[in-house]
Design an enzyme around this catalytic site. Sequence first.
Site, PDB file in Angstrom:
ATOM      1  N   ARG A  47       4.863  -3.185   6.569  1.00  0.00           N
ATOM      2  CA  ARG A  47       3.763  -4.132   6.786  1.00  0.00           C
ATOM      3  C   ARG A  47       3.954  -5.367   5.916  1.00  0.00           C
ATOM      4  O   ARG A  47       3.897  -5.289   4.692  1.00  0.00           O
ATOM      5  CB  ARG A  47       2.416  -3.463   6.458  1.00  0.00           C
ATOM      6  CG  ARG A  47       1.260  -4.083   7.258  1.00  0.00           C
ATOM      7  CD  ARG A  47      -0.077  -3.642   6.724  1.00  0.00           C
ATOM      8  NE  ARG A  47      -0.313  -4.264   5.441  1.00  0.00           N
ATOM      9  CZ  ARG A  47      -0.964  -3.690   4.424  1.00  0.00           C
ATOM     10  NH1 ARG A  47      -1.453  -2.483   4.535  1.00  0.00           N
ATOM     11  NH2 ARG A  47      -1.127  -4.338   3.294  1.00  0.00           N
ATOM     12  N   HIS A  71      -3.349  -5.952   5.339  1.00  0.00           N
ATOM     13  CA  HIS A  71      -3.889  -4.980   6.300  1.00  0.00           C
ATOM     14  C   HIS A  71      -4.813  -5.690   7.299  1.00  0.00           C
ATOM     15  O   HIS A  71      -4.775  -5.440   8.496  1.00  0.00           O
ATOM     16  CB  HIS A  71      -4.672  -3.903   5.542  1.00  0.00           C
ATOM     17  CG  HIS A  71      -5.500  -3.024   6.412  1.00  0.00           C
ATOM     18  ND1 HIS A  71      -4.953  -2.060   7.221  1.00  0.00           N
ATOM     19  CD2 HIS A  71      -6.847  -2.974   6.618  1.00  0.00           C
ATOM     20  CE1 HIS A  71      -5.928  -1.446   7.889  1.00  0.00           C
ATOM     21  NE2 HIS A  71      -7.076  -1.980   7.539  1.00  0.00           N
ATOM     22  N   TYR A  96      -1.302  -4.314  -4.743  1.00  0.00           N
ATOM     23  CA  TYR A  96      -0.633  -3.014  -4.623  1.00  0.00           C
ATOM     24  C   TYR A  96       0.755  -3.069  -3.980  1.00  0.00           C
ATOM     25  O   TYR A  96       1.531  -2.144  -4.101  1.00  0.00           O
ATOM     26  CB  TYR A  96      -1.528  -2.031  -3.843  1.00  0.00           C
ATOM     27  CG  TYR A  96      -1.889  -2.451  -2.423  1.00  0.00           C
ATOM     28  CD1 TYR A  96      -1.026  -2.224  -1.364  1.00  0.00           C
ATOM     29  CD2 TYR A  96      -3.109  -3.082  -2.154  1.00  0.00           C
ATOM     30  CE1 TYR A  96      -1.362  -2.593  -0.084  1.00  0.00           C
ATOM     31  CE2 TYR A  96      -3.445  -3.460  -0.864  1.00  0.00           C
ATOM     32  CZ  TYR A  96      -2.575  -3.211   0.164  1.00  0.00           C
ATOM     33  OH  TYR A  96      -2.913  -3.596   1.446  1.00  0.00           O
TER      34      TYR A  96
HETATM   35  C1  LIG Z   1     -11.640   8.048  10.540  1.00  0.00           C
HETATM   36  C2  LIG Z   1     -11.428   6.843   9.688  1.00  0.00           C
HETATM   37  N1  LIG Z   1     -11.255   6.979   8.362  1.00  0.00           N
HETATM   38  C3  LIG Z   1     -11.043   5.895   7.592  1.00  0.00           C
HETATM   39  C4  LIG Z   1     -11.020   4.642   8.130  1.00  0.00           C
HETATM   40  C5  LIG Z   1     -10.789   3.418   7.254  1.00  0.00           C
HETATM   41  N2  LIG Z   1      -9.469   2.853   7.540  1.00  0.00           N
HETATM   42  C6  LIG Z   1      -9.337   1.742   8.290  1.00  0.00           C
HETATM   43  S1  LIG Z   1      -7.729   1.306   8.480  1.00  0.00           S
HETATM   44  C7  LIG Z   1      -7.192   2.610   7.555  1.00  0.00           C
HETATM   45  C8  LIG Z   1      -5.725   2.815   7.290  1.00  0.00           C
HETATM   46  C9  LIG Z   1      -4.981   3.255   8.495  1.00  0.00           C
HETATM   47  O1  LIG Z   1      -3.588   3.199   8.250  1.00  0.00           O
HETATM   48  P1  LIG Z   1      -2.532   3.497   9.361  1.00  0.00           P
HETATM   49  O2  LIG Z   1      -2.941   4.669  10.163  1.00  0.00           O
HETATM   50  O3  LIG Z   1      -1.219   3.552   8.697  1.00  0.00           O
HETATM   51  O4  LIG Z   1      -2.629   2.229  10.334  1.00  0.00           O
HETATM   52  P2  LIG Z   1      -2.262   0.702  10.023  1.00  0.00           P
HETATM   53  O5  LIG Z   1      -3.552   0.048   9.626  1.00  0.00           O
HETATM   54  O6  LIG Z   1      -1.250   0.654   8.942  1.00  0.00           O
HETATM   55  O7  LIG Z   1      -1.751   0.162  11.324  1.00  0.00           O
HETATM   56  C10 LIG Z   1      -8.266   3.360   7.092  1.00  0.00           C
HETATM   57  C11 LIG Z   1      -8.141   4.552   6.242  1.00  0.00           C
HETATM   58  C12 LIG Z   1     -11.217   4.529   9.524  1.00  0.00           C
HETATM   59  N3  LIG Z   1     -11.180   3.357  10.155  1.00  0.00           N
HETATM   60  N4  LIG Z   1     -11.412   5.651  10.279  1.00  0.00           N
END
Ligand SMILES: Cc1ncc(C[n+]2csc(CCOP(=O)(O)OP(=O)(O)O)c2C)c(N)n1
Length: 356
Positions: free
Chosen positions: A257, A261, A270
């Site tokens: 990435r 985010h 971080y």
């Molecule tokens: C069920 C749930 N738990 C926590 C969150 C908060 N949250 C939003 S994005 C994220 C990280 C997700 O990371 P990843 O699956 O690697 O996807 P990326 O954003 O890197 O594409 C989290 C924990 C959420 N949206 N849904």
Amino acid sequence: MADTLRVLGPGELRRVIGDGEGVPDGEVEGLSEQDLLELHRQLVLLRTYDERSVVYHRQGRIGTYAIFWGHEAMQVGSSYALEREDWIFPSYRESAIGLLRGMPASTILSWWRGHPAGWWNPADWNVASICVPIATHVPHAAGLAWGKKLRGKSTCAIAYFGDGATSEGAFHEGANFAAVMRAPLVLFCNNNQWAISTPLTAQTAAETLADKAVGYGIPGVRVDGGDVLAVYEATREAVERARAGEGPSLIEAVTYRSAPHATADDPSAYIDLERVEEERQNECLGRYEAYLRRLGLLPDEAAEAVRAEATQLLREGITAAEAEPPADPALVFSHAYVDPPASLESDLAELKRILG
Ligand SMILES: Cc1ncc(C[n+]2csc(CCOP(=O)(O)OP(=O)(O)O)c2C)c(N)n1
Ligand SMILES: [Mg+2]
């Protein structure tokens, strides 16, 4: 190219695009020059959507936005392997994937503006609603794929999710269910190595995310997520398996990435900024443009025309989104309960009073 899924060792990623030096370019059987240029057009469309959206956010014209800069090759390469009737289940990271099926930019921009004009009917595009809860759409995609199979259709579904999503119960349930039912599903993991501020090393003890496929009894492949052609080829093979009744596959597309985010995030606290800079130098659109130039397929004027077309589309998109009449504030409450509690009525009255 092999017509069955190739399983490579850990650390090995499927690649087609070379580096213009020691690593030679490959090619994908079955892709015409027209296909190669269409892939380029789609990459530019997504890149332009993403870069303009960050600007629109800073201008206060859309809300918090999940940036997908550097993820375009994963989205374009994989969706290009689908037919129009196949179903796409996007996460917030693939919010603009409907553009690749002709969805108006204004619809997606409206979604990020929190406006109901952004609520498309999934059946119009065979693109499900953007999923914000992590991994909850994986069982939905598995169910849809299984349903299509039960009805004797050759349609398949693809679910996009991140590395973090592979730690969720919903991912496990969806993957396991699809595997047991041999549902025609492609599980597409965008492994950008971060789940907001959680690095992949803290996410899993598995050597690779593709290894998780073994536990479900399905193939898992690793592909360079910055190589649009490798992503396309790996997805095409997974789609062929799905249509042949062989069930789901897991594709782990590996990238890093190289943007925050989302617009609400400051990764400098971080992330390794040197690594980010390296990744930005090696980003997927530039790599593909260099490949096309080596083939003599992308004169400067043609590249410029593609960019101009995408820029115009976004300009028109934001104008149309901003021309939508203000949404009815009652909508915030109206689909939450079958029998709304009395407090909702006073909340709505209060909201209307604030909005004047
Ligand atoms: C069920 C749930 N738990 C926590 C969150 C908060 N949250 C939003 S994005 C994220 C990280 C997700 O990371 P990843 O699956 O690697 O996807 P990326 O954003 O890197 O594409 C989290 C924990 C959420 N949206 N849904
Ligand atoms: Mg991630």
